[in-house]
Structure formats: structure tokens, C-alpha cells
Design a protein around this motif. Sequence first.
Motif, PDB file in Angstrom:
ATOM      1  N   GLY A 476       0.784  -1.267   0.008  1.00  0.00           N
ATOM      2  CA  GLY A 476       0.116  -0.078  -0.011  1.00  0.00           C
ATOM      3  C   GLY A 476       0.789   1.254   0.104  1.00  0.00           C
ATOM      4  N   ALA A 477       0.445   1.995   0.953  1.00  0.00           N
ATOM      5  CA  ALA A 477       1.011   3.443   0.841  1.00  0.00           C
ATOM      6  C   ALA A 477       2.186   3.554   2.151  1.00  0.00           C
ATOM      7  CB  ALA A 477       0.050   4.488   1.051  1.00  0.00           C
ATOM      8  N   VAL A 478       2.616   2.447   2.518  1.00  0.00           N
ATOM      9  CA  VAL A 478       3.561   2.319   3.608  1.00  0.00           C
ATOM     10  C   VAL A 478       4.873   3.272   3.389  1.00  0.00           C
ATOM     11  CG1 VAL A 478       4.922   0.975   5.066  1.00  0.00           C
ATOM     12  CG2 VAL A 478       2.579   0.457   4.764  1.00  0.00           C
ATOM     13  N   VAL A 479       5.517   2.763   2.325  1.00  0.00           N
ATOM     14  CA  VAL A 479       6.636   3.656   1.974  1.00  0.00           C
ATOM     15  C   VAL A 479       6.532   5.001   1.734  1.00  0.00           C
ATOM     16  CG1 VAL A 479       8.582   3.744   0.194  1.00  0.00           C
ATOM     17  CG2 VAL A 479       7.733   1.482   0.978  1.00  0.00           C
ATOM     18  N   GLU A 480       5.586   5.398   1.158  1.00  0.00           N
ATOM     19  CA  GLU A 480       5.061   6.898   1.182  1.00  0.00           C
ATOM     20  C   GLU A 480       4.764   7.487   2.480  1.00  0.00           C
ATOM     21  OE1 GLU A 480       1.696   9.649  -1.207  1.00  0.00           O
ATOM     22  OE2 GLU A 480       1.728   7.405  -1.152  1.00  0.00           O
ATOM     23  N   VAL A 481       4.269   6.990   3.360  1.00  0.00           N
ATOM     24  CA  VAL A 481       4.096   7.459   4.817  1.00  0.00           C
ATOM     25  C   VAL A 481       5.455   7.636   5.384  1.00  0.00           C
ATOM     26  CG1 VAL A 481       2.862   6.893   6.762  1.00  0.00           C
ATOM     27  CG2 VAL A 481       1.606   6.753   4.669  1.00  0.00           C
ATOM     28  N   ILE A 482       6.101   6.589   5.511  1.00  0.00           N
ATOM     29  CA  ILE A 482       7.378   6.222   6.560  1.00  0.00           C
ATOM     30  C   ILE A 482       8.530   7.182   5.859  1.00  0.00           C
ATOM     31  CG2 ILE A 482       6.514   4.587   7.916  1.00  0.00           C
ATOM     32  CD1 ILE A 482       8.852   2.986   6.340  1.00  0.00           C
ATOM     33  N   GLY A 483       8.619   7.191   4.619  1.00  0.00           N
ATOM     34  CA  GLY A 483       9.692   7.743   3.918  1.00  0.00           C
ATOM     35  C   GLY A 483      10.929   7.126   4.218  1.00  0.00           C
ATOM     36  N   GLY A 484      11.915   7.591   4.981  1.00  0.00           N
ATOM     37  CA  GLY A 484      13.123   7.029   5.381  1.00  0.00           C
ATOM     38  C   GLY A 484      13.353   6.995   6.669  1.00  0.00           C
ATOM     39  N   THR A 485      12.082   6.952   7.410  1.00  0.00           N
ATOM     40  CA  THR A 485      11.999   7.001   8.827  1.00  0.00           C
ATOM     41  C   THR A 485      11.813   5.540   9.656  1.00  0.00           C
ATOM     42  OG1 THR A 485       9.964   7.566   9.258  1.00  0.00           O
ATOM     43  CG2 THR A 485      11.236   9.398   8.903  1.00  0.00           C
ATOM     44  N   GLY A 486      11.779   4.570   8.868  1.00  0.00           N
ATOM     45  CA  GLY A 486      11.612   3.395   9.357  1.00  0.00           C
ATOM     46  C   GLY A 486      12.324   2.257   8.386  1.00  0.00           C
ATOM     47  N   LEU A 487      12.149   0.999   8.933  1.00  0.00           N
ATOM     48  CA  LEU A 487      12.543  -0.150   8.131  1.00  0.00           C
ATOM     49  C   LEU A 487      11.588  -0.756   7.417  1.00  0.00           C
ATOM     50  CD1 LEU A 487      15.343  -1.632  10.514  1.00  0.00           C
ATOM     51  CD2 LEU A 487      15.577   0.230   8.958  1.00  0.00           C
ATOM     52  N   VAL A 488      11.905  -1.213   6.007  1.00  0.00           N
ATOM     53  CA  VAL A 488      10.636  -1.816   5.337  1.00  0.00           C
ATOM     54  C   VAL A 488      11.151  -3.210   4.679  1.00  0.00           C
ATOM     55  CG1 VAL A 488       9.249  -1.639   3.319  1.00  0.00           C
ATOM     56  CG2 VAL A 488       9.812   0.460   4.539  1.00  0.00           C
ATOM     57  N   VAL A 489      10.402  -4.292   4.951  1.00  0.00           N
ATOM     58  CA  VAL A 489      10.769  -5.539   4.483  1.00  0.00           C
ATOM     59  C   VAL A 489       9.759  -5.993   3.482  1.00  0.00           C
ATOM     60  CG1 VAL A 489      12.052  -5.938   6.626  1.00  0.00           C
ATOM     61  CG2 VAL A 489       9.477  -6.588   6.235  1.00  0.00           C
ATOM     62  N   PRO A 490      10.112  -7.076   2.699  1.00  0.00           N
ATOM     63  CA  PRO A 490       8.783  -7.550   1.917  1.00  0.00           C
ATOM     64  C   PRO A 490       7.825  -8.186   2.825  1.00  0.00           C
ATOM     65  CG  PRO A 490      11.038  -8.306   1.289  1.00  0.00           C
ATOM     66  CD  PRO A 490      11.243  -7.574   2.452  1.00  0.00           C
ATOM     67  N   PRO A 491       6.528  -8.462   2.187  1.00  0.00           N
ATOM     68  CA  PRO A 491       5.561  -9.157   2.999  1.00  0.00           C
ATOM     69  C   PRO A 491       5.820 -10.421   2.923  1.00  0.00           C
ATOM     70  CG  PRO A 491       4.825  -8.147   0.785  1.00  0.00           C
ATOM     71  CD  PRO A 491       6.036  -7.870   0.776  1.00  0.00           C
ATOM     72  N   ARG A 492       5.004 -11.051   4.017  1.00  0.00           N
ATOM     73  CA  ARG A 492       5.104 -12.731   4.024  1.00  0.00           C
ATOM     74  C   ARG A 492       6.486 -13.124   4.069  1.00  0.00           C
ATOM     75  NH1 ARG A 492      -0.031 -14.605   3.443  1.00  0.00           N
ATOM     76  NH2 ARG A 492      -1.602 -13.684   2.143  1.00  0.00           N
ATOM     77  N   ASN A 493       7.187 -12.474   5.051  1.00  0.00           N
ATOM     78  CA  ASN A 493       8.652 -12.765   4.980  1.00  0.00           C
ATOM     79  C   ASN A 493       9.227 -12.673   6.532  1.00  0.00           C
ATOM     80  OD1 ASN A 493      11.541 -13.108   4.846  1.00  0.00           O
ATOM     81  ND2 ASN A 493      11.680 -12.265   3.059  1.00  0.00           N
ATOM     82  N   PRO A 494       8.681 -13.808   7.206  1.00  0.00           N
ATOM     83  CA  PRO A 494       9.037 -13.639   8.652  1.00  0.00           C
ATOM     84  C   PRO A 494      10.523 -13.340   8.744  1.00  0.00           C
ATOM     85  CG  PRO A 494       7.807 -15.465   8.151  1.00  0.00           C
ATOM     86  CD  PRO A 494       8.157 -15.089   6.673  1.00  0.00           C
ATOM     87  N   ARG A 495      11.437 -14.130   8.027  1.00  0.00           N
ATOM     88  CA  ARG A 495      12.927 -13.745   8.453  1.00  0.00           C
ATOM     89  C   ARG A 495      13.186 -12.636   8.301  1.00  0.00           C
ATOM     90  NH1 ARG A 495      16.933 -18.299   6.142  1.00  0.00           N
ATOM     91  NH2 ARG A 495      15.768 -19.434   7.644  1.00  0.00           N
ATOM     92  N   ALA A 496      13.015 -11.868   7.198  1.00  0.00           N
ATOM     93  CA  ALA A 496      13.215 -10.263   7.291  1.00  0.00           C
ATOM     94  C   ALA A 496      12.629  -9.554   7.925  1.00  0.00           C
ATOM     95  CB  ALA A 496      12.724  -9.805   5.515  1.00  0.00           C
ATOM     96  N   LEU A 497      11.598  -9.824   8.491  1.00  0.00           N
ATOM     97  CA  LEU A 497      10.830  -9.093   9.615  1.00  0.00           C
ATOM     98  C   LEU A 497      11.495  -9.216  10.845  1.00  0.00           C
ATOM     99  CD1 LEU A 497       8.112  -7.225   9.827  1.00  0.00           C
ATOM    100  CD2 LEU A 497       7.062  -9.422  10.620  1.00  0.00           C
TER     101      LEU A 497
END
Length: 598
Positions: A476-497
Amino acid sequence: MRIGLLTEGGYPYVGGEGGVWCDRLVRGLDRHEFDVYAFSTGQVQEDTGWVDLPPQVQRVRTAPLWTAEEDGVVHGRRARRRFAEHYGELAAALCTADEPGTAEKPRAAEADRFANALHGLAELARDEGGLVAALRSEHAVRALERACRAPGARRTAREARVPDLLTVAGHLERALRPLSLDWYEEDGLGAVDLCHAASGGLAALPGLLARHFFGVPLLVTEYGVRLRTHYLTRPDASPAVRSLLAAFHGLLTAETYRAASYLVPGNAHARRWQERCGADRAKLRTIYPGLDATPFARVGGEDRPEDRKDRKDRKDRKDRKNRKDLADREQGENREKGERRGKREHAEPHTLVWIGRVEPAKDLVSLLHALAEVRAAEPGTRLRIVGRPSGPEGEAYLGHCRALAAQLFPDEADGPHAVGQNPVSFEELGGPGAETTADVHAGGTVTVLSSVVEGFPVGLIEAMFCGRATVSTDVGAVVEVIGGTGLVVPPRNPRALAEACVSLLRDPERRARLGEAARARALELFGVEQNVAAYHGLYLETVARTPVRRPVLDGAGDPQPFAAPAEAHVPGRWTEPTSRAVPTWAVETPEPVTETVR
């Protein structure tokens, strides 16, 4: 200015979808008047009542979409012929439209055919007093059947059987119920200066008719594109039903986008969907939803001990910059800091926080599996899942998550005779330690979002207001909301999370930096003040570009310019009509000629 606010299942009902931002918008624009035209979605919603309305809301008119009583209108022969003609044209447009997803926008022929049929049905309903009985009649089903069997119809439409035709006709009857309302009069929607639909779909349909009958400009806000929702619903229906209903909502959306003066997506994700569905790029104005930052100020703005210590360390390093033993001292201080940090983290376990509606789209299963890997690297880490299930499906999913948590994390106990406690807690807002979302974020180390489908993540913005670092999936709009202020990982990837969570749990300085940056970004972009100011400017721009709909004529029948200035909307004595077309100071009054007698 007088605004007609159009909603579906939202404002002014308590707990309605999108009701919060509508309430903030209405209260923020107290210089304007609002007439609210609202569709309810169920008896439960109507029984809950309305929120407290501010004085600028002059009138509220509601209508149910979930039911429609027989209006007692009996059409004569001429009216039945008009209905058959317009309904048949509408059905033909559905049967010949392109398959959903095969074209960026409907062909002009089908779009015009659909618009003309829709307006023809609206005019018939206005002339005869309603269409409820006609839309439920056998004539409607037979007109739909003829359109499906006509040459040129799509293959999926030709395959429709009687149950499919009844299903589609029933859906069209519910979708076209707004045509039979008595809202389209001079003292109704004809009296407003602007219609603002709080969502697309059926909420915008009265705005389309107000524009058709009276030339009222239309503004449409979409924080989630309704057409996308219709594409994802009815997965168990037959191909014919899905195809015909998708064609109807696609053509309705295209007509809404064509007629609207401006379209307001709430984020770039919604904007891309609007463009894909045929929106003119020149009409798009992105306005983020406004959130009130005040409830989170005590958490995000508090002076935490680690913040004070970090500021003192930075000052000390700057003062010792020119000393010869700077390197040795910094090395010793870092070693001591690491020891203190290890003791503190051992005494105070980390806490991950998740807040939202419990449903399969939030993918809490992946989050629970990720927690297992996090605890392998950072023992003692806990997870708070705070939220209520959404409907029966959410209840079943919550039960599944509880069972999985009990399986992955057997209750921990200090000894054989002690009672253990699971590291995962399932809570609801309003409970101990979770009275508000600010309280939940205050007790958390990192806020996590694990969704596989997400629109505009309001929960992330609340965490940003609280100055918390976040780990989110790229949806969705997650990257647009947080910009560079948080970490983003692919969905359905428990290891990356898990890896992203561990990296923040082990680095408090980085958490503090990201949290401060997140709070600054949220205050700059997502505050309610920015939202209200943007809509105020867009309202003025829309009305300024709209021709005068009701010109005032002078005695000779010519238009009288500036007869209805902006200040005429402000209550006061100057709004009272006057018989003079020319101000008194502009009238030449001959002075009497007098003689002085000596």
C-alpha cells in the motif's frame, strides 16, 4: 460557501468509516456551511446514532442503502416505455464494455451510453416519484436478459443463466436506489455551492445527479479506491455475475471521474489506482488525511532518559574534541555504555507492538513466526497484539493466532511451581496499560506492521507521532508514509521481519534517531491543520472555476454582475435583498436652487 458532504456508511454516524476525518474537516472549516447527505449501511449503524455535530452543519438528510420500501409509484404506459428504453441501454453498456483489467478506460461509446442511460433513469425517477417497483420488476430482468443475448455482447455475458440474471438485477436495484430519493430539488442539493463526496462509488452518485440537474461542481475524495474493492469481492460468484457487476462499477467510476471537477486521492497508491481506472491526471490533487497529533504529544514529545544522556554525550565529545586522549576516553565510555546497556536490556525486556484490526490481511501469523526468530537472538522480547477482530472472519483468525502463539511459545515460568506467562499478549484498547493507542506505543520499543494488504496505514502515523521507530512490510502506501524514517521488508517474509526488528532492538541510538525523524515527518505532512488548509484552498479553487449557475437579472433582463458576492454567504444585515440596483452614493441628486434675499 455551502458544501454538500456526501457519505456512505460514515459521517455523521458513530464509528462510521471515514467519519473521523470528515468530522475534523467540518470542524476545521467553520467559516463554511455544511449540508450532510448520508447513506447508512445497516440497522445497527442507524441505532448507534450520530456524533455531536458542530453548528456549521445546517442540515442532515439520510437514506438507507440496505433496504428500500415500496414507494407505491405505478408507472403508466409511457413511463414504462421510458424505463425499458433507459434500463435496456444501461444493461447493453454493461454487456458490451471491455473485460475489467483489459483496458485502462472504458470505450467512449460505452461510457456515453452508460451516462445517458443513468441520467435518463434519474430524470424518470424525478418525474414519476421513484423507480423502486420498476427496478424490482420482471421487465428489468427481461431487459437485462435481452442485452446479454444481443449480438456484440461479451462471452461471459452471453453465458449468464437465470440465477445470474436475478443476482445482477438485484444488485443493480440496490445500487440505483439513490435515483429515487427526493434530494434533487432546488432547496436540496440544488442549493449547495459544491458537492464533496467522501468516497467514490455510490456516495458520489447524488453528486453526479446534482451536477446533471443543477450544474453543481463535484469533488471526490478516495483514501481507498472503491472500484478496487469491487474487483476483489464476490470471489465465489459465477464469471457472468462478476463480469457484469465489475462492468457496472467500472462505468460508474469512469463517469464519476469524468464529471468531477477534482479528484482527491489520499496517497500515491490510491492515485495510481485512479489513473489506472481512467482518471484525468490534470484533475488529481493528493491530500493526506489529517490526524490530530495532540493525544500523542505526551509520548512523542517527552524527554526520555536515553535522550538526555545522548545529548550529554554529544556535548562532552564536542568539548573534548581537541584533547589528545579523545580516542582512549571515547573507547572507555563506549565500553561502559555497552555494559550499562546490557544490564538495562536484561532488566527491561524489549517489547514489540502491533495495533490494528485483527483479520487475515494483517498477516499476524508471519509476525508470530518472526517473533520466534527474534527471541532466538534477543531472549525476553515480548509482543503485544492490540486490536479487535473484524467480523466473524476476524474472530476465527484471532482464535487461530492464539493457538499458534500457544504452540510456538509455551508459557514461561521461573520454576516448576510457578505459573508461566506467554510472551505474546492479545489485548483490546481500553484495557489495563492500553487505554489509548498512545499508552500502547509508550510501553513499546518498536512498532511493527506485518500486513499483506494495506491502504493508508493510520496506525503507523500514530506511532510516528509518538516518536517510535517502525518495521513495516512494503504494501500500500507504507513507503510513502514513513519515507526514510523506518525499516521496510517484503510481505510474508518472517525472517526479514525478524532481522529488521533485531537490528533496531540492538541499537537504541538508531531507534532514537529514526523516532525523532518519524515524528518530525508526521507533524509536517499528516497533521489535521495541513488537511483542512488544503481542502479550504481546493474548495475555493473549484467554485472559482465554476460558472455562475443562477444569475441575477436586472429589470431589463440582463445579467447583473457581482449581485451575489462572497460576503452574501455571511449572516448579517447586508445579505438582505434591496430594490436598488445602484448604490445611493452613485445616484445624482440635484440640489435645490435658492436665492438669498438681502
